[in-house]
Design an enzyme around this catalytic site. Structure first.
Site, mmCIF file in Angstrom:
data_model
loop_
_atom_site.group_PDB
_atom_site.id
_atom_site.type_symbol
_atom_site.label_atom_id
_atom_site.label_comp_id
_atom_site.label_asym_id
_atom_site.label_seq_id
_atom_site.Cartn_x
_atom_site.Cartn_y
_atom_site.Cartn_z
ATOM 1 N N ARG A 193 9.347 -10.106 -1.542
ATOM 2 C CA ARG A 193 10.667 -10.113 -2.172
ATOM 3 C C ARG A 193 11.554 -9.012 -1.614
ATOM 4 O O ARG A 193 12.751 -9.169 -1.522
ATOM 5 C CB ARG A 193 10.498 -9.943 -3.682
ATOM 6 C CG ARG A 193 11.781 -9.742 -4.438
ATOM 7 C CD ARG A 193 11.585 -9.940 -5.914
ATOM 8 N NE ARG A 193 11.059 -11.256 -6.200
ATOM 9 C CZ ARG A 193 10.248 -11.547 -7.213
ATOM 10 N NH1 ARG A 193 9.854 -10.606 -8.042
ATOM 11 N NH2 ARG A 193 9.805 -12.771 -7.381
ATOM 12 N N ARG A 229 7.967 -4.455 1.868
ATOM 13 C CA ARG A 229 6.702 -4.393 1.148
ATOM 14 C C ARG A 229 6.371 -5.735 0.502
ATOM 15 O O ARG A 229 7.271 -6.500 0.179
ATOM 16 C CB ARG A 229 6.707 -3.283 0.100
ATOM 17 C CG ARG A 229 7.849 -3.308 -0.886
ATOM 18 C CD ARG A 229 8.187 -1.863 -1.297
ATOM 19 N NE ARG A 229 9.086 -1.805 -2.432
ATOM 20 C CZ ARG A 229 10.416 -1.952 -2.335
ATOM 21 N NH1 ARG A 229 10.970 -2.245 -1.168
ATOM 22 N NH2 ARG A 229 11.177 -1.852 -3.404
ATOM 23 N N CYS A 248 0.668 -10.022 -20.990
ATOM 24 C CA CYS A 248 0.675 -10.036 -19.522
ATOM 25 C C CYS A 248 1.738 -10.965 -18.919
ATOM 26 O O CYS A 248 1.870 -12.121 -19.305
ATOM 27 C CB CYS A 248 -0.693 -10.461 -18.999
ATOM 28 S SG CYS A 248 -0.752 -10.441 -17.196
ATOM 29 N N ARG A 259 1.562 -12.177 -15.984
ATOM 30 C CA ARG A 259 0.885 -13.227 -15.206
ATOM 31 C C ARG A 259 -0.085 -14.018 -16.077
ATOM 32 O O ARG A 259 -1.124 -14.491 -15.607
ATOM 33 C CB ARG A 259 0.171 -12.621 -13.996
ATOM 34 C CG ARG A 259 1.123 -11.848 -13.116
ATOM 35 C CD ARG A 259 0.711 -11.793 -11.659
ATOM 36 N NE ARG A 259 1.688 -10.977 -10.947
ATOM 37 C CZ ARG A 259 1.493 -9.707 -10.583
ATOM 38 N NH1 ARG A 259 0.312 -9.124 -10.788
ATOM 39 N NH2 ARG A 259 2.441 -9.031 -9.992
ATOM 40 N N ASP A 317 12.647 -6.418 -14.693
ATOM 41 C CA ASP A 317 12.370 -7.271 -13.544
ATOM 42 C C ASP A 317 13.222 -8.523 -13.779
ATOM 43 O O ASP A 317 12.978 -9.282 -14.724
ATOM 44 C CB ASP A 317 10.872 -7.597 -13.460
ATOM 45 C CG ASP A 317 10.395 -7.615 -12.011
ATOM 46 O OD1 ASP A 317 11.207 -7.948 -11.131
ATOM 47 O OD2 ASP A 317 9.211 -7.317 -11.776
ATOM 48 N N LYS A 365 13.334 -5.711 -9.396
ATOM 49 C CA LYS A 365 13.472 -4.700 -10.442
ATOM 50 C C LYS A 365 14.860 -4.071 -10.418
ATOM 51 O O LYS A 365 15.308 -3.599 -9.385
ATOM 52 C CB LYS A 365 12.412 -3.622 -10.253
ATOM 53 C CG LYS A 365 11.000 -4.171 -10.386
ATOM 54 C CD LYS A 365 9.966 -3.114 -10.066
ATOM 55 C CE LYS A 365 8.568 -3.686 -10.089
ATOM 56 N NZ LYS A 365 8.276 -4.562 -8.926
HETATM 57 C C1 LIG Z 1 7.247 -4.404 -8.186
HETATM 58 C C2 LIG Z 1 7.137 -5.137 -6.941
HETATM 59 C C3 LIG Z 1 7.051 -4.467 -5.719
HETATM 60 C C4 LIG Z 1 7.068 -2.952 -5.601
HETATM 61 O O1 LIG Z 1 8.255 -2.402 -6.049
HETATM 62 P P1 LIG Z 1 8.433 -0.821 -6.033
HETATM 63 O O2 LIG Z 1 9.750 -0.584 -6.696
HETATM 64 O O3 LIG Z 1 8.407 -0.387 -4.599
HETATM 65 O O4 LIG Z 1 7.288 -0.229 -6.792
HETATM 66 C C5 LIG Z 1 6.957 -5.237 -4.579
HETATM 67 N N1 LIG Z 1 6.946 -6.585 -4.627
HETATM 68 C C6 LIG Z 1 7.062 -7.250 -5.790
HETATM 69 C C7 LIG Z 1 7.081 -8.731 -5.767
HETATM 70 C C8 LIG Z 1 7.142 -6.551 -6.992
HETATM 71 O O5 LIG Z 1 7.219 -7.218 -8.144
HETATM 72 S S1 SF4 Z 2 -2.867 -8.407 -14.846
HETATM 73 FE FE1 SF4 Z 2 -4.670 -8.264 -16.169
HETATM 74 S S2 SF4 Z 2 -4.924 -6.081 -16.593
HETATM 75 FE FE2 SF4 Z 2 -2.827 -6.386 -15.833
HETATM 76 S S3 SF4 Z 2 -1.560 -6.667 -17.683
HETATM 77 FE FE3 SF4 Z 2 -2.211 -8.713 -16.963
HETATM 78 S S4 SF4 Z 2 -4.067 -9.143 -18.129
HETATM 79 FE FE4 SF4 Z 2 -3.729 -6.913 -18.282
#
Ligand SMILES: *Cc1c(COP(=O)(O)O)cnc(C)c1O
Ligand code: SF4
Length: 361
Positions: free
Chosen positions: A90, A94, A110, A112, A307, A314
């Site tokens: 994104r 990185r 979570c 995800r 986010d 972010k």
């Molecule tokens: C959070 C995130 C990052 C890292 O962001 P930083 O501000 O550098 O910590 C990189 N890729 C994705 C998709 C993210 O959600």
């Molecule tokens: S990825 Fe796993 S450890 Fe991280 S917040 Fe989600 S459920 Fe918790």
């Protein structure tokens, strides 16, 4: 078997356990688990003092998770922004690489939730494709390993991934995002630390949300990592009923510093389906930052961020310290709310470039 693996096996995974201990409806918990799995390491479960406390809320399923059909499964569009499966590119330099869908604990809030503990795992082949993508994109200098929780992999598998990344000249830093120091501190073994330190610079962001998560065991885990020369950060999620007040947050941030963990981000809760009951108003987060900034150590203050839904990345949020940026002066308020003025240099004479930068932003 290593100690942490048997600790993980001893986790609470059935409604009946919680029903016996607290007299709640175990069948209802199991109903939620059929959709979103539960796993609570014994260590973390034992931190619960009473039903509904901040430790409980993060770990024990709530029926509210099933009554949240409006929200999206993947509000950050991580899957859409994937050039290869399980890799999100994104930002320019990185990437986020998901190396497992397993976690020591399945946190109820979570982001995800759509994948953790549910799908069929992430294969070595998928990970290899991600690493290949990074190799063929030399603009990627920073790789974030996440999941799930990367420390659910064995030391051997994790080392294989990290050493493959290290073999790519354009990869400068490797970061690991893990909740294990908080929920399964026995995972942070000397063997793990000795393996990681071979691949410096390695950074690690852990995830604590409440001061009661900081115990002698979690502190020892963080100290082992810090002693291996790994800079530690913390990503905290702002949650209703867990940590949505300045006093709790300040105590958490201070306790993190005591174990050499530097607060990094404070996230506004995402719009992930099944987590809506944790959301707060954005003003609450701004009030917390206002209560910290200037009132305590500068590096005890995390960056508050949303986010952006839809994959915007972010966005940092700050209370309004700057009132106006004028041609001649900047009017601002300090941490006590008092007004101060800072005179500008003559824009036409030498500040032209800076001025343009402010406007173009
Ligand atoms: C959070 C995130 C990052 C890292 O962001 P930083 O501000 O550098 O910590 C990189 N890729 C994705 C998709 C993210 O959600
Ligand atoms: S990825 Fe796993 S450890 Fe991280 S917040 Fe989600 S459920 Fe918790």
């Amino acid at each position: 078997m290593e100690q942490w693996m048997s600790d993980l096996r001893n986790s609470v995974t059935k409604g009946s356990t919680i029903s016996q201990d607290y007299g709640v409806d175990g069948a209802e918990i199991d109903e939620v688990c059929a959709e979103y799995p539960m796993r609570i390491p014994r260590y973390y479960y034992d931190l619960i003092r009473e039903q509904g406390d901040p430790i409980w809320m993060q770990s024990v399923p709530s029926i509210q998770e099933l009554h949240d059909e409006a929200a999206e499964e993947d509000p950050l569009h991580e899957d859409e922004d994937s050039p290869v499966p399980r890799l999100t590119h994104r930002y320019p330099d990185r990437v986020l690489l998901l190396v497992t869908d397993r976690c020591p604990m399945y946190c109820r809030f979570c982001t995800r939730k759509r994948m953790v503990g549910r799908a069929g795992g992430i294969s070595e082949k998928t990970i290899a494709l991600g690493i290949e993508y990074i190799r063929s994109h030399p603009e990627v200098r920073d790789v974030l390993l996440s999941g799930g929780d990367p420390l659910m992999l064995s030391d051997r598998r994790l080392e294989h991934i990290i050493s493959s990344l290290r073999a790519i000249p354009s990869v400068e830093i490797v970061r690991i995002g893990t909740r294990t120091p908080c929920v399964l501190p026995s995972r942070i073994t000397d063997d793990l630390c000795n393996m990681l330190r071979k691949y410096h610079p390695i950074f690690l962001n852990t995830h604590f949300n409440h001061p009661r998560e900081i115990t002698p065991a979690s502190r020892a885990a963080c100290e082992r990592l810090a002693n291996a020369g790994i800079p530690l950060g913390c990503q905290t999620v702002l949650m209703k009923g867990v940590n949505d007040n300045p006093a709790t947050m300040k105590e958490l941030m201070h306790k993190l510093l005591l174990m050499r963990v530097r607060p990094y981000y404070l996230y506004q809760a995402d719009l992930t389906r099944g987590t809506n009951h944790f959301r707060t108003r954005v003003e609450i987060g701004l009030d917390i930052i206002r209560a910290l900034r200037g009132h305590t150590t500068g590096f005890a203050v995390p960056q508050f961020a949303i986010d952006a839904p839809g994959g915007g990345g972010k966005v940092p949020l700050l209370p309004e310290y700057v009132q106006t940026i004028g041609e001649d002066e900047v009017v601002m308020r300090n941490f006590e709310g008092r007004e101060y003025r800072y005179p500008q240099v003559d824009g036409a004479a030498e500040g032209g470039e800076n001025e343009a930068r402010v406007i173009n932003f």
